[in-house]
Design an enzyme around this catalytic site. Structure first.
Site, PDB file in Angstrom:
ATOM      1  N   LYS A  22       0.837  -1.209   0.000  1.00 15.03           N
ATOM      2  CA  LYS A  22       0.000   0.000   0.000  1.00 15.03           C
ATOM      3  C   LYS A  22       0.870   1.256   0.000  1.00 15.03           C
ATOM      4  O   LYS A  22       0.654   2.173  -0.776  1.00 15.03           O
ATOM      5  CB  LYS A  22      -0.906   0.001   1.243  1.00 15.03           C
ATOM      6  CG  LYS A  22      -1.557   1.346   1.522  1.00 15.03           C
ATOM      7  CD  LYS A  22      -2.399   1.340   2.776  1.00 15.03           C
ATOM      8  CE  LYS A  22      -1.699   1.585   4.080  1.00 15.03           C
ATOM      9  NZ  LYS A  22      -1.352   2.978   4.393  1.00 15.03           N
ATOM     10  N   ASN A  23       1.858   1.272   0.914  1.00  7.89           N
ATOM     11  CA  ASN A  23       2.626   2.508   1.089  1.00  7.89           C
ATOM     12  C   ASN A  23       3.650   2.757  -0.016  1.00  7.89           C
ATOM     13  O   ASN A  23       4.328   3.786  -0.021  1.00  7.89           O
ATOM     14  CB  ASN A  23       3.298   2.526   2.468  1.00  7.89           C
ATOM     15  CG  ASN A  23       2.259   2.728   3.561  1.00  7.89           C
ATOM     16  OD1 ASN A  23       1.116   3.085   3.283  1.00  7.89           O
ATOM     17  ND2 ASN A  23       2.645   2.491   4.812  1.00  7.89           N
ATOM     18  N   ARG A  92      -4.863  10.529   4.490  1.00  5.74           N
ATOM     19  CA  ARG A  92      -3.851  11.579   4.617  1.00  5.74           C
ATOM     20  C   ARG A  92      -2.853  11.543   3.475  1.00  5.74           C
ATOM     21  O   ARG A  92      -2.313  12.569   3.079  1.00  5.74           O
ATOM     22  CB  ARG A  92      -3.050  11.413   5.899  1.00  5.74           C
ATOM     23  CG  ARG A  92      -3.811  11.176   7.134  1.00  5.74           C
ATOM     24  CD  ARG A  92      -2.874  10.922   8.272  1.00  5.74           C
ATOM     25  NE  ARG A  92      -1.840  11.942   8.335  1.00  5.74           N
ATOM     26  CZ  ARG A  92      -1.998  13.138   8.865  1.00  5.74           C
ATOM     27  NH1 ARG A  92      -3.124  13.462   9.417  1.00  5.74           N
ATOM     28  NH2 ARG A  92      -1.025  14.005   8.851  1.00  5.74           N
ATOM     29  N   CYS A 116      -4.867  12.371  13.318  1.00  2.41           N
ATOM     30  CA  CYS A 116      -5.584  11.113  13.115  1.00  2.41           C
ATOM     31  C   CYS A 116      -5.433  10.258  14.359  1.00  2.41           C
ATOM     32  O   CYS A 116      -4.808  10.673  15.332  1.00  2.41           O
ATOM     33  CB  CYS A 116      -5.130  10.402  11.844  1.00  2.41           C
ATOM     34  SG  CYS A 116      -3.630   9.488  12.008  1.00  2.41           S
ATOM     35  N   ARG A 121       0.497  14.166  13.393  1.00  2.47           N
ATOM     36  CA  ARG A 121       0.971  13.968  12.019  1.00  2.47           C
ATOM     37  C   ARG A 121       0.918  15.232  11.158  1.00  2.47           C
ATOM     38  O   ARG A 121       0.212  15.285  10.147  1.00  2.47           O
ATOM     39  CB  ARG A 121       0.208  12.824  11.360  1.00  2.47           C
ATOM     40  CG  ARG A 121       0.309  11.534  12.150  1.00  2.47           C
ATOM     41  CD  ARG A 121      -0.347  10.386  11.463  1.00  2.47           C
ATOM     42  NE  ARG A 121       0.396   9.919  10.311  1.00  2.47           N
ATOM     43  CZ  ARG A 121      -0.040   8.988   9.477  1.00  2.47           C
ATOM     44  NH1 ARG A 121      -1.214   8.438   9.678  1.00  2.47           N
ATOM     45  NH2 ARG A 121       0.672   8.606   8.463  1.00  2.47           N
ATOM     46  N   ASP A 312       4.507   0.275  12.068  1.00  3.06           N
ATOM     47  CA  ASP A 312       3.309  -0.339  11.480  1.00  3.06           C
ATOM     48  C   ASP A 312       3.136  -1.810  11.874  1.00  3.06           C
ATOM     49  O   ASP A 312       2.145  -2.436  11.493  1.00  3.06           O
ATOM     50  CB  ASP A 312       3.343  -0.212   9.948  1.00  3.06           C
ATOM     51  CG  ASP A 312       3.165   1.224   9.500  1.00  3.06           C
ATOM     52  OD1 ASP A 312       2.746   2.061  10.312  1.00  3.06           O
ATOM     53  OD2 ASP A 312       3.457   1.520   8.323  1.00  3.06           O
ATOM     54  N   ILE A 334       7.748   6.606  17.124  1.00  2.10           N
ATOM     55  CA  ILE A 334       7.412   7.331  15.880  1.00  2.10           C
ATOM     56  C   ILE A 334       6.145   8.171  16.055  1.00  2.10           C
ATOM     57  O   ILE A 334       6.123   9.353  15.716  1.00  2.10           O
ATOM     58  CB  ILE A 334       7.231   6.360  14.682  1.00  2.10           C
ATOM     59  CG1 ILE A 334       8.445   5.428  14.549  1.00  2.10           C
ATOM     60  CG2 ILE A 334       6.974   7.133  13.388  1.00  2.10           C
ATOM     61  CD1 ILE A 334       9.731   6.076  14.110  1.00  2.10           C
ATOM     62  N   ARG A 406      -8.538  -0.575   4.475  1.00  4.34           N
ATOM     63  CA  ARG A 406      -7.687   0.455   3.864  1.00  4.34           C
ATOM     64  C   ARG A 406      -6.348  -0.142   3.441  1.00  4.34           C
ATOM     65  O   ARG A 406      -5.722   0.358   2.514  1.00  4.34           O
ATOM     66  CB  ARG A 406      -7.420   1.589   4.867  1.00  4.34           C
ATOM     67  CG  ARG A 406      -8.625   2.427   5.164  1.00  4.34           C
ATOM     68  CD  ARG A 406      -8.245   3.587   6.029  1.00  4.34           C
ATOM     69  NE  ARG A 406      -7.047   4.220   5.494  1.00  4.34           N
ATOM     70  CZ  ARG A 406      -6.206   4.963   6.195  1.00  4.34           C
ATOM     71  NH1 ARG A 406      -6.420   5.188   7.456  1.00  4.34           N
ATOM     72  NH2 ARG A 406      -5.152   5.497   5.627  1.00  4.34           N
TER      73      ARG A 406
HETATM   74  N1  EPU Z   1       6.405  14.365  11.063  1.00 10.92           N
HETATM   75  C1  EPU Z   1       6.366  15.697  11.383  1.00 10.92           C
HETATM   76  N2  EPU Z   1       6.203  16.591  10.377  1.00 10.92           N
HETATM   77  C2  EPU Z   1       6.085  16.207   9.076  1.00 10.92           C
HETATM   78  C3  EPU Z   1       6.116  14.833   8.749  1.00 10.92           C
HETATM   79  C4  EPU Z   1       6.277  13.925   9.776  1.00 10.92           C
HETATM   80  O1  EPU Z   1       6.476  16.073  12.545  1.00 10.92           O
HETATM   81  O2  EPU Z   1       5.926  17.064   8.205  1.00 10.92           O
HETATM   82  C5  EPU Z   1       6.587  13.373  12.138  1.00 10.92           C
HETATM   83  C6  EPU Z   1       5.353  12.458  12.289  1.00 10.92           C
HETATM   84  O3  EPU Z   1       4.361  13.048  13.083  1.00 10.92           O
HETATM   85  C7  EPU Z   1       5.960  11.226  12.892  1.00 10.92           C
HETATM   86  C8  EPU Z   1       7.335  11.159  12.212  1.00 10.92           C
HETATM   87  O4  EPU Z   1       7.608  12.474  11.751  1.00 10.92           O
HETATM   88  O5  EPU Z   1       6.145  11.414  14.257  1.00 10.92           O
HETATM   89  C9  EPU Z   1       7.468  10.195  11.049  1.00 10.92           C
HETATM   90  O6  EPU Z   1       6.328  10.313  10.213  1.00 10.92           O
HETATM   91  P1  EPU Z   1       6.375  10.062   8.653  1.00 10.92           P
HETATM   92  O7  EPU Z   1       6.262  11.368   7.956  1.00 10.92           O
HETATM   93  O8  EPU Z   1       7.526   9.183   8.291  1.00 10.92           O
HETATM   94  O9  EPU Z   1       5.014   9.273   8.425  1.00 10.92           O
HETATM   95  P2  EPU Z   1       4.123   9.341   7.125  1.00 10.92           P
HETATM   96  O10 EPU Z   1       4.991   9.556   5.966  1.00 10.92           O
HETATM   97  O11 EPU Z   1       2.975  10.247   7.353  1.00 10.92           O
HETATM   98  C10 EPU Z   1       4.298   6.803   6.516  1.00 10.92           C
HETATM   99  C11 EPU Z   1       3.338   5.667   6.314  1.00 10.92           C
HETATM  100  C12 EPU Z   1       2.742   5.267   7.659  1.00 10.92           C
HETATM  101  C13 EPU Z   1       3.906   4.838   8.568  1.00 10.92           C
HETATM  102  C14 EPU Z   1       4.919   5.977   8.691  1.00 10.92           C
HETATM  103  C15 EPU Z   1       6.144   5.603   9.495  1.00 10.92           C
HETATM  104  C16 EPU Z   1       2.527   6.082   4.080  1.00 10.92           C
HETATM  105  C17 EPU Z   1       1.397   6.458   3.199  1.00 10.92           C
HETATM  106  N3  EPU Z   1       2.287   6.098   5.392  1.00 10.92           N
HETATM  107  O12 EPU Z   1       3.539   7.863   7.088  1.00 10.92           O
HETATM  108  O13 EPU Z   1       1.911   4.161   7.426  1.00 10.92           O
HETATM  109  O14 EPU Z   1       3.426   4.510   9.848  1.00 10.92           O
HETATM  110  O15 EPU Z   1       5.360   6.394   7.376  1.00 10.92           O
HETATM  111  O16 EPU Z   1       6.793   4.525   8.930  1.00 10.92           O
HETATM  112  O17 EPU Z   1       3.597   5.763   3.593  1.00 10.92           O
HETATM  113  C18 EPU Z   1       0.143   2.664   7.881  1.00 10.92           C
HETATM  114  O18 EPU Z   1       0.358   2.123   6.779  1.00 10.92           O
HETATM  115  O19 EPU Z   1      -0.622   2.138   8.739  1.00 10.92           O
HETATM  116  C19 EPU Z   1       0.797   3.927   8.200  1.00 10.92           C
HETATM  117  C20 EPU Z   1       0.358   4.736   9.161  1.00 10.92           C
END
Ligand code: EPU
Length: 427
Positions: A22-23, A92, A116, A121, A312, A334, A406
């Site tokens: 998915k990701n 998101r 969320c 996030r 995850d 995380i 999802r």
């Molecule tokens: N963060 C910030 N600011 C930002 C971006 C991130 O503070 O602008 C923080 C987040 O709040 C978190 C950390 O940085 O504490 C890491 O978040 P990251 O940005 O890596 O998460 P994401 O890109 O929003 C993706 C996956 C998530 C997975 C995380 C961590 C996708 C679509 N989603 O989210 O997947 O948990 O990386 O590996 O790729 C899931 O599939 O269930 C899922 C939540």
């Protein structure tokens, strides 16, 4: 609303195929917006989230068709540059269209995602990254508007925390920028690598794949290309943990064990047997009193960016530790609120205390969890409740399974093919 009904106690035996990630599918689908033409993506899982992303591409003017696991996207004539609230609030990852729209047309408007179930996030890293490339961003009426005057230019982007979608968004924004962009402390997740492979196939010049420093040399144009989504390491990891919890012996095909080494190491410590080939993995539990079942040794985990233990898989691993022979400390680093499954697991008899970002799980042993009606709160929390239900006595009813849908393709069917007693019913 649909529910899952699980009669626990059956070990799992057989072979199950792992779907595309998915990701990885979400950013690769978004990347089709970068260049006009007909893009072909293979191994695209048919999930609620991938359907939402295809809907969004359609709103932006792209056309698409699905044939089995292959999706063709024609993004020749884009007509929109806005991701509306109604879509972003359901997923998101819709923010992933920001980068490609900026690169292709210098403008994008995307509803700002709210918090969320697992944390606040924010997307501030994405926006700061775009600003380094010459983009102006502003927030208006709940929408982020990002605009560049003329071409985006290269810049140096440093992430305080290696954000997965932040890295993907800045990568996509920078591939056609003038000059070189360097992303420092970039995310190293395999899904980022999958996106880099697709961008390179489209004509982009990117160095540093798999490292935390990416250099992107902007090119004048990109072209449509053919790519394949990598196997879903989180889906594979979920089934590995399910076998460790329910007992039995299962081979996962079409997966990449190399992406699962953090989980594999922990499961070996738990006493589970794991054999791997390049693209398959067999998980089995040792025989005890004629049953292929184990009381797992309790082990500690700390969630970390890749190649550390994935957040995850934290909820699913906790469901296994509930059956452990001692105490396990689960440290979530995380996301700040990713323990929503704890209250539901406790309703089934688990002994867990939350202390800030740590959960202390005191193993209660096998055959002690008791089936109950439980509520899914997010995607991975739902998977942990399913695992708990597979090991519990009696019936577990998991409601709000739209969360599960999802990110897991045909989970009930796949588990049933392995001998689990699990059915989807209308509540
Ligand atoms: N963060 C910030 N600011 C930002 C971006 C991130 O503070 O602008 C923080 C987040 O709040 C978190 C950390 O940085 O504490 C890491 O978040 P990251 O940005 O890596 O998460 P994401 O890109 O929003 C993706 C996956 C998530 C997975 C995380 C961590 C996708 C679509 N989603 O989210 O997947 O948990 O990386 O590996 O790729 C899931 O599939 O269930 C899922 C939540």
């Amino acid at each position: 609303m649909d529910q899952l009904i699980i009669e626990g106690g059956s070990p799992l035996y057989g072979t199950v195929g792992i779907s595309g990630a998915k990701n990885a599918a979400l950013p690769l689908l978004a990347a089709t917006l970068l260049a006009p033409g007909l893009h072909t993506l293979h191994n695209v899982p048919d999930l609620r989230d991938t359907r939402t992303m295809l809907n969004l591409l359609e709103i932006l003017g792209a056309r698409w068709e699905r044939e089995g696991q292959t999706v063709r996207v024609d993004s020749s004539h884009l007509t929109g540059r806005e991701a509306p609230y109604d879509l972003v609030k359901t997923m998101r990852a819709s923010v992933l269209v920001l980068g490609p729209l900026l690169a292709r047309s210098g403008f994008a408007r995307v509803s700002l995602p709210g918090g969320c179930a697992i944390g606040a996030r924010p997307i501030n890293f994405h926006l700061k990254g775009f600003e380094k490339l010459g983009v102006t961003t502003r927030l208006e009426h709940g929408y982020v508007e990002a605009a560049a005057e003329g071409l985006l230019h290269g810049g140096t982007v440093y992430f305080d925390v290696p954000s997965v979608t932040g890295t993907e968004n800045v990568l996509m924004a920078s591939v056609m920028a003038k000059g070189t962009t360097v992303i420092k402390n970039a995310a190293k997740e395999p899904e980022v690598g999958n996106l880099i492979d697709m961008l390179v196939a489209m004509g982009a010049e990117i160095e540093g794949k798999g490292t935390d420093r990416l250099s992107i040399h902007g090119v004048d144009r990109l072209h449509a290309a053919e790519s394949t989504i990598i196997p879903d390491r989180i889906e594979a990891g979920t089934y590995m943990i399910a076998v460790a919890a329910a007992g039995g012996k299962v081979t996962l095909t079409g997966c990449l064990p190399i992406h699962l080494s953090a989980l594999t190491e922990k499961l070996l410590l738990c006493g589970v047997c794991i054999e791997t080939t390049a693209d398959s993995l067999t998980v089995s539990c040792p025989e005890v009193d004629g049953r292929s079942i184990c009381r797992p040794c309790s082990v500690d985990i700390t969630t970390l960016p890749y190649p550390g233990f994935p957040t995850d898989l934290q909820a699913q691993f906790m469901a296994l530790m509930v059956l452990g022979d001692g105490t396990s400390i689960i440290h979530e680093t995380i996301f700040e609120n990713r323990f929503m499954h704890v209250a539901e697991l406790k309703r089934m008899g688990a002994d867990i205390t939350i202390e800030g970002s740590r959960a202390v799980v005191r193993g209660i042993g096998r055959d002690k969890l008791c089936g109950a009606p439980v509520m899914a709160t997010d995607l991975r929390a739902s998977a942990s409740l399913v695992i708990a239900g597979l090991t519990a006595s009696g019936t577990t009813k998991v409601s709000r399974i739209y969360h599960l849908e999802r990110g897991y393709e045909n989970m009930a069917e796949k588990l049933r093919s392995l001998g689990a007693k699990i059915w989807k019913v209308k509540a």
